[in-house]
Design a protein around this motif. Structure first.
Motif, PDB file in Angstrom:
ATOM      1  N   ALA A 114     114.234   4.332 -39.229  1.00 26.58           N
ATOM      2  CA  ALA A 114     113.863   3.025 -39.780  1.00 26.58           C
ATOM      3  C   ALA A 114     112.899   3.159 -40.955  1.00 26.58           C
ATOM      4  N   LEU A 115     112.028   4.146 -40.904  1.00 22.68           N
ATOM      5  CA  LEU A 115     111.032   4.352 -41.962  1.00 22.68           C
ATOM      6  C   LEU A 115     111.534   5.266 -43.084  1.00 22.68           C
ATOM      7  N   LYS A 116     112.746   5.804 -42.890  1.00 23.59           N
ATOM      8  CA  LYS A 116     113.362   6.708 -43.872  1.00 23.59           C
ATOM      9  C   LYS A 116     112.457   7.911 -44.157  1.00 23.59           C
ATOM     10  N   LEU A 117     111.928   8.494 -43.087  1.00 14.75           N
ATOM     11  CA  LEU A 117     111.062   9.661 -43.212  1.00 14.75           C
ATOM     12  C   LEU A 117     111.901  10.936 -43.250  1.00 14.75           C
ATOM     13  N   SER A 118     111.320  11.986 -43.776  1.00 16.74           N
ATOM     14  CA  SER A 118     112.041  13.254 -43.941  1.00 16.74           C
ATOM     15  C   SER A 118     112.298  13.940 -42.596  1.00 16.74           C
ATOM     16  N   ASP A 119     113.245  14.870 -42.610  1.00 15.06           N
ATOM     17  CA  ASP A 119     113.541  15.670 -41.415  1.00 15.06           C
ATOM     18  C   ASP A 119     112.335  16.499 -41.001  1.00 15.06           C
ATOM     19  N   ASP A 120     111.556  16.962 -41.994  1.00 16.00           N
ATOM     20  CA  ASP A 120     110.350  17.734 -41.679  1.00 16.00           C
ATOM     21  C   ASP A 120     109.354  16.894 -40.888  1.00 16.00           C
ATOM     22  N   THR A 121     109.204  15.649 -41.285  1.00 14.74           N
ATOM     23  CA  THR A 121     108.296  14.746 -40.573  1.00 14.74           C
ATOM     24  C   THR A 121     108.810  14.476 -39.167  1.00 14.74           C
ATOM     25  N   ARG A 122     110.109  14.266 -39.039  1.00 17.06           N
ATOM     26  CA  ARG A 122     110.724  14.031 -37.725  1.00 17.06           C
ATOM     27  C   ARG A 122     110.470  15.233 -36.806  1.00 17.06           C
ATOM     28  N   THR A 123     110.726  16.435 -37.314  1.00 17.55           N
ATOM     29  CA  THR A 123     110.517  17.654 -36.519  1.00 17.55           C
ATOM     30  C   THR A 123     109.058  17.795 -36.127  1.00 17.55           C
ATOM     31  N   LEU A 124     108.171  17.527 -37.068  1.00 14.88           N
ATOM     32  CA  LEU A 124     106.739  17.618 -36.797  1.00 14.88           C
ATOM     33  C   LEU A 124     106.319  16.598 -35.734  1.00 14.88           C
ATOM     34  N   ALA A 138      99.572  12.862 -22.436  1.00 12.50           N
ATOM     35  CA  ALA A 138     100.622  11.845 -22.421  1.00 12.50           C
ATOM     36  C   ALA A 138     100.700  11.089 -21.097  1.00 12.50           C
ATOM     37  N   SER A 139     100.077  11.628 -20.079  1.00  8.33           N
ATOM     38  CA  SER A 139     100.170  11.041 -18.746  1.00  8.33           C
ATOM     39  C   SER A 139      99.719   9.581 -18.742  1.00  8.33           C
ATOM     40  N   GLY A 140     100.584   8.717 -18.215  1.00 13.38           N
ATOM     41  CA  GLY A 140     100.273   7.300 -18.110  1.00 13.38           C
ATOM     42  C   GLY A 140     100.436   6.512 -19.387  1.00 13.38           C
ATOM     43  N   LYS A 141     100.887   7.160 -20.446  1.00 15.97           N
ATOM     44  CA  LYS A 141     101.043   6.483 -21.731  1.00 15.97           C
ATOM     45  C   LYS A 141     102.480   5.972 -21.902  1.00 15.97           C
ATOM     46  N   SER A 142     102.625   4.959 -22.723  1.00 17.01           N
ATOM     47  CA  SER A 142     103.947   4.420 -23.052  1.00 17.01           C
ATOM     48  C   SER A 142     104.667   5.401 -23.980  1.00 17.01           C
ATOM     49  N   PRO A 143     105.937   5.741 -23.686  1.00 18.34           N
ATOM     50  CA  PRO A 143     106.670   6.638 -24.587  1.00 18.34           C
ATOM     51  C   PRO A 143     106.804   6.059 -25.995  1.00 18.34           C
ATOM     52  N   ALA A 144     106.986   4.736 -26.088  1.00 17.91           N
ATOM     53  CA  ALA A 144     107.123   4.102 -27.408  1.00 17.91           C
ATOM     54  C   ALA A 144     105.827   4.235 -28.204  1.00 17.91           C
ATOM     55  N   GLY A 145     104.696   4.002 -27.561  1.00 21.59           N
ATOM     56  CA  GLY A 145     103.405   4.109 -28.236  1.00 21.59           C
ATOM     57  C   GLY A 145     103.066   5.537 -28.609  1.00 21.59           C
ATOM     58  N   PHE A 146     103.366   6.471 -27.708  1.00 23.26           N
ATOM     59  CA  PHE A 146     103.086   7.877 -27.977  1.00 23.26           C
ATOM     60  C   PHE A 146     103.930   8.366 -29.152  1.00 23.26           C
ATOM     61  N   ALA A 147     105.194   7.923 -29.186  1.00 27.31           N
ATOM     62  CA  ALA A 147     106.095   8.293 -30.281  1.00 27.31           C
ATOM     63  C   ALA A 147     105.639   7.670 -31.599  1.00 27.31           C
ATOM     64  N   ALA A 148     105.237   6.407 -31.572  1.00 26.87           N
ATOM     65  CA  ALA A 148     104.785   5.728 -32.794  1.00 26.87           C
ATOM     66  C   ALA A 148     103.598   6.459 -33.405  1.00 26.87           C
ATOM     67  N   ALA A 149     102.646   6.849 -32.564  1.00 25.93           N
ATOM     68  CA  ALA A 149     101.475   7.576 -33.056  1.00 25.93           C
ATOM     69  C   ALA A 149     101.867   8.932 -33.620  1.00 25.93           C
ATOM     70  N   ALA A 154     102.489  12.648 -37.982  1.00 24.93           N
ATOM     71  CA  ALA A 154     103.340  13.606 -38.695  1.00 24.93           C
ATOM     72  C   ALA A 154     103.514  13.200 -40.156  1.00 24.93           C
ATOM     73  N   ALA A 155     103.705  11.912 -40.400  1.00 29.37           N
ATOM     74  CA  ALA A 155     103.863  11.432 -41.786  1.00 29.37           C
ATOM     75  C   ALA A 155     102.589  11.697 -42.583  1.00 29.37           C
ATOM     76  N   MET A 156     101.425  11.486 -41.963  1.00 31.45           N
ATOM     77  CA  MET A 156     100.155  11.786 -42.637  1.00 31.45           C
ATOM     78  C   MET A 156     100.063  13.262 -42.987  1.00 31.45           C
ATOM     79  N   LEU A 157     100.388  14.124 -42.015  1.00 32.25           N
ATOM     80  CA  LEU A 157     100.312  15.570 -42.254  1.00 32.25           C
ATOM     81  C   LEU A 157     101.280  16.020 -43.344  1.00 32.25           C
ATOM     82  N   GLN A 158     102.389  15.317 -43.484  1.00 32.76           N
ATOM     83  CA  GLN A 158     103.402  15.670 -44.490  1.00 32.76           C
ATOM     84  C   GLN A 158     103.174  14.935 -45.816  1.00 32.76           C
TER      85      GLN A 158
END
Length: 193
Positions: A114-124, A138-149, A154-158
């Protein structure tokens, strides 16, 4: 109402909800099978067709690894999220099939697309999640929230153009959650580039 009529009503409700959620047809098939298996003459007492149908979809999404949150399903099904989660837990125990409830991977892929991010960012982002899980944050965290963060981190690092607002818009995860999970991930993951 006889059980066959209730099963038909449940299948119709599943088809309607899956169409409104715009998710894969395999989820509908899996959810219908789950519904038929769990909603019997013995178990129907005190359980609404609509709630069990929504719960069957929630469990089917986990099984089929389709990234749809409980909140989204509850909203479309017009039931309380807490009620959906209780019914989902009941359905999951009734089918007696272990399901990896914490799987941020499909959410990462959805958000990166959806954000059109690079494959490198996705892998990271996938690597950030893996390290976070291994480090026990990750214990007790929402998978959607953990993934969003992880996607934001990853986008910041890239050095890709992607703000917390952008991630919030595509994920529906609050900016506060993104910020909190990101900070937790940054502490244990560090600079993984």
């Amino acid at each position: 109402m006889d059980i066959d009529a209730l099963h038909e009503r449940g299948r119709q409700r599943i088809e309607t909800l899956v169409a409104e959620l715009a998710i894969d047809g395999e989820v509908a098939e899996t959810a219908a099978a789950i519904f038929t298996r769990t909603y019997t003459e013995e178990t129907q007492q005190g359980r609404s067709v609509d709630a069990v149908a929504a719960a069957a979809i929630h469990v089917a999404c986990k099984i089929e690894r389709v990234p749809v949150t409980a909140a989204t399903i509850a909203e479309v099904a017009e039931i309380e999220e807490s009620h959906l989660l209780r019914r989902s837990k009941w359905v999951q125990s009734a089918i007696d099939q272990p399901i990896d409830a914490f799987d941020p991977a499909p959410f990462i892929d959805e958000y990166c697309d959806a954000l059109k991010l690079s494959d490198d960012t996705r892998t990271l982002a996938h690597n950030v999640v893996t390290v976070g899980i291994d480090q026990g944050i990750a214990s007790g965290k929402s998978p959607a929230g953990f993934a969003a963060a992880a996607v934001y981190y990853a986008a910041m690092l890239q050095d890709e153009q992607c703000t917390q607002d952008d991630v919030h818009e595509v994920s529906g995860v609050s900016k506060i959650t993104i910020r909190n999970r990101y900070q937790e991930q940054a502490e244990v993951v560090g600079d993984v580039t």
